[in-house]
Design a protein around this motif. Sequence first.
Motif, PDB file in Angstrom:
ATOM      1  N   UNK A  99      -7.192  21.469   0.558  1.00  0.00           N
ATOM      2  CA  UNK A  99      -6.121  21.579   1.543  1.00  0.00           C
ATOM      3  C   UNK A  99      -5.066  22.586   1.093  1.00  0.00           C
ATOM      4  N   UNK A 100      -4.217  22.965   2.074  1.00  0.00           N
ATOM      5  CA  UNK A 100      -3.153  23.948   1.840  1.00  0.00           C
ATOM      6  C   UNK A 100      -1.788  23.419   2.249  1.00  0.00           C
ATOM      7  N   UNK A 101      -1.664  22.127   2.400  1.00  0.00           N
ATOM      8  CA  UNK A 101      -0.425  21.527   2.928  1.00  0.00           C
ATOM      9  C   UNK A 101       0.721  21.694   1.938  1.00  0.00           C
ATOM     10  N   UNK A 102       1.904  22.070   2.474  1.00  0.00           N
ATOM     11  CA  UNK A 102       3.096  22.112   1.624  1.00  0.00           C
ATOM     12  C   UNK A 102       3.916  20.829   1.728  1.00  0.00           C
ATOM     13  N   UNK A 103       3.577  19.971   2.715  1.00  0.00           N
ATOM     14  CA  UNK A 103       4.280  18.701   2.885  1.00  0.00           C
ATOM     15  C   UNK A 103       3.264  17.577   3.110  1.00  0.00           C
ATOM     16  N   UNK A 104       2.536  17.169   2.078  1.00  0.00           N
ATOM     17  CA  UNK A 104       1.539  16.107   2.270  1.00  0.00           C
ATOM     18  C   UNK A 104       2.180  14.825   2.790  1.00  0.00           C
ATOM     19  N   UNK A 105       1.409  14.086   3.564  1.00  0.00           N
ATOM     20  CA  UNK A 105       1.930  12.879   4.181  1.00  0.00           C
ATOM     21  C   UNK A 105       1.703  11.640   3.340  1.00  0.00           C
ATOM     22  N   UNK A 106       2.032  10.494   3.953  1.00  0.00           N
ATOM     23  CA  UNK A 106       1.876   9.193   3.309  1.00  0.00           C
ATOM     24  C   UNK A 106       1.239   8.216   4.287  1.00  0.00           C
ATOM     25  N   UNK A 107       0.602   7.209   3.728  1.00  0.00           N
ATOM     26  CA  UNK A 107       0.040   6.114   4.514  1.00  0.00           C
ATOM     27  C   UNK A 107       0.438   4.818   3.807  1.00  0.00           C
ATOM     28  N   UNK A 108       1.628   4.324   4.150  1.00  0.00           N
ATOM     29  CA  UNK A 108       2.200   3.168   3.469  1.00  0.00           C
ATOM     30  C   UNK A 108       2.137   1.936   4.365  1.00  0.00           C
ATOM     31  N   UNK A 109       1.975   0.799   3.724  1.00  0.00           N
ATOM     32  CA  UNK A 109       1.990  -0.481   4.437  1.00  0.00           C
ATOM     33  C   UNK A 109       2.552  -1.543   3.521  1.00  0.00           C
ATOM     34  N   UNK A 115       0.853  -1.191   0.000  1.00  0.00           N
ATOM     35  CA  UNK A 115       0.000   0.000   0.000  1.00  0.00           C
ATOM     36  C   UNK A 115       0.886   1.236   0.000  1.00  0.00           C
ATOM     37  N   UNK A 116       0.669   2.113  -0.976  1.00  0.00           N
ATOM     38  CA  UNK A 116       1.460   3.337  -1.092  1.00  0.00           C
ATOM     39  C   UNK A 116       0.509   4.515  -1.289  1.00  0.00           C
ATOM     40  N   UNK A 117      -0.287   4.778  -0.261  1.00  0.00           N
ATOM     41  CA  UNK A 117      -1.324   5.810  -0.339  1.00  0.00           C
ATOM     42  C   UNK A 117      -0.799   7.144   0.171  1.00  0.00           C
ATOM     43  N   UNK A 118      -1.395   8.207  -0.326  1.00  0.00           N
ATOM     44  CA  UNK A 118      -1.118   9.532   0.211  1.00  0.00           C
ATOM     45  C   UNK A 118      -2.024   9.813   1.405  1.00  0.00           C
ATOM     46  N   UNK A 119      -1.633  10.811   2.199  1.00  0.00           N
ATOM     47  CA  UNK A 119      -2.482  11.220   3.329  1.00  0.00           C
ATOM     48  C   UNK A 119      -2.424  12.735   3.466  1.00  0.00           C
ATOM     49  N   UNK A 120      -3.494  13.375   3.003  1.00  0.00           N
ATOM     50  CA  UNK A 120      -3.611  14.830   3.037  1.00  0.00           C
ATOM     51  C   UNK A 120      -5.105  15.132   3.137  1.00  0.00           C
ATOM     52  N   UNK A 121      -5.692  14.864   4.302  1.00  0.00           N
ATOM     53  CA  UNK A 121      -7.148  14.798   4.407  1.00  0.00           C
ATOM     54  C   UNK A 121      -7.790  15.962   5.150  1.00  0.00           C
TER      55      UNK A 121
END
Length: 709
Positions: A272-282, A257-263
């Motif tokens: 959103x206004x994030x300059x460093x979106x995260x990740x949700x990897x498994x 799993x290589x999902x993004x996380x910017x919720x």
Amino acid sequence: MVLLTPFARMIPLPETTMRCRYSVVAACILASFGGVAEEFIERLEVQGDFRRLSVQNIAGSIAVLSTDDMQRSSAQHLDDVLNQLANVNFAAGASRGRFVQMRGIGERSEFIDVINPSVGVLIDGIDYSGLGISSIAHAEQLEVFRGPEATRFGTNAMAGMLNLTSKQPDFRRDGAVSATLANYNSWQLSGMVSDAISEQLAFSLTLDKQVSDGFIENTYLNRKDTNDIDELTARGRLLYRHSDQLQWQLIAHVIEQNNGYDAFSLDRNRTTLSDEPGKDKLSSKALALRSDYNGLSGVDLMWQLSWLSADSDYSFDEDWSFVGIRPGWEYSYFDRYLRSREQWTLDYRLVSDDEGRIGEHTDWVLGFYASGRELDLQRLRRAGSEFRQFDSSLYRDNLALYGETSTALSEQVTLIVGGRVERYKDEYTDSGELGIKQQHTMWGGKLSLNFQASEQAMIYTLLSRGYKVGGVNGEALSRAGDDGFSSLLQQATFEPETLVNAEFGVKGAAIDGSLVTRVAAFHMWRDAMQVKGWLNPDLGPEFAGFIDNAGRGRNYGIEMENRIVLHPSFTLHVNAGLLKSKLGPYVTQSGLDMTGRDQAHAPRFTYQLAGDWFLSEQLTLQASVQGKSGFYYSDGHNARSTSSELVNLRLTYQLEQWQFALWSRNALDKDQAVRGFYFGNDPRDEYAPHTYEQWGEPRRFGVTASYQF
């Protein structure tokens, strides 16, 4: 439920039945065959219990979802399935919803502290509790146990259990492939095949790939894929029939799993206004070896040894914004959690057969369970230009003995007595050179009296007890030395929780299959109830979470599931749950008195109203409305969601072995919150507190083509 699979087996059928094609329900078959129809009806059995029995003959509130049930709402993930169920809810706080609540009980997130699930997850007998279910494509069935199931599953089933079974190997060739295209640049490709390798050897293999841009637009980065989905799941089984008495099975799983996380959005929408979106990897791998032997006199032997290794990378832009949004007030933090998990489990069980009864009317089960789990965490947090690191390690081993007897007191009355004694031991260490050891012995069980009024109706009363392990508040310990957080020293550990459930239920079906119903009323008492607390001393961006024990709590209500054949061409499904929950005496660290308030993620009303309408020989229309009332997001604040209603539509055209479906989920484009927080995080209004929510998927529409071979 009694249904045909979406692709019925290739059995020659009379002309009247051919009008029903391959996806027709039992009522249409009954209309064609009368009493002979029984041989063409697939009866779903509960595979997760000690014995394979019909869901209509097991005491307890259990839902069994077939492929048809999951297809009705064009479900692609567990999130899409759980909305069908009474008194079931879930929380996201990640790219997917993997935290499940049943009857108002269950965790909602995992950060530093190791969560101890109230609702566990098994896939092919392998423990995925805390990791969730990655894919439901071509699953054989999903079983939902509501209420404590300590006798069968132990500590991870205080509130319930999800048990997913992948495709069993078949010595006859069976296979299917499907492809889906949908909005938000989404596609899915999945397939399943099962066949014999030799007279003794058979296999099954399921593959699923899902890709989507997600439903978030990041206007700062000018991107629409910062909350994207990219998942690959593979599950395989190899069955070896050594003899009529002995068979072996090898099970293998792989998840990437290589999902993004910017919720979450400062503007409280899907922008959103994030300059460093995260990740949700498994990345996880699992193996299991299972043996079933029935060559002993009076007893069958089953054991399964499994191993799982998982690495996850969960990160997010903590400020949800960019440098320059409000000079002088802004902050720039980034949080990342790297986890590794290594576990093994052994479940060894003796089950009596017809010759192994105690006396003439008693069946029995006796089992031994052992597991070991090592959980390592590395938290990397950037606060401005300062970098902080926190490492922790937890090793937990469990040993349990369990047993159950089923005694026929008469031709109609059966008494079931079960129990489990489990001991766990924790060894915790962290980068602050802190070491804590904990061990507890816990017990659970059940007492059930079942009255079989007729072949079609059963009434039961059930008293059961569940439990959940305690643990260490690593985040509290790591922050106790910071300014304003010294009170967290009092939250170093938390105690186990126990739950007692009293339940009364009725299960019945009409002789002609036109009605199937299940109703359960329950009252549960929680003791040393574990709740999530937060400390935010100056209402700024710095806060810490911990798990606390809040005395007692109560959860009570009623849930029902009905399938009604109103006409040979129309079937109605009605599921509904009523729930009332109360927190016991509990005052938060910020001074809020929560005593008597509803528990978190415990909507008072949940429902699904769904219909299957067979318009012609080839054409089927399926529609459903799924809803839930508003609920509190946390036990630490009073922010709550609004009620939600989702409409799902599916139009299916069947042509021999091909099936084409045009579908829409959330067709009316309603907002449904799947996670919520209450605090200040917006420098533009000087960190005034708001309710920030993560939204479930908006209107989805797509087309799916499937081929059965």
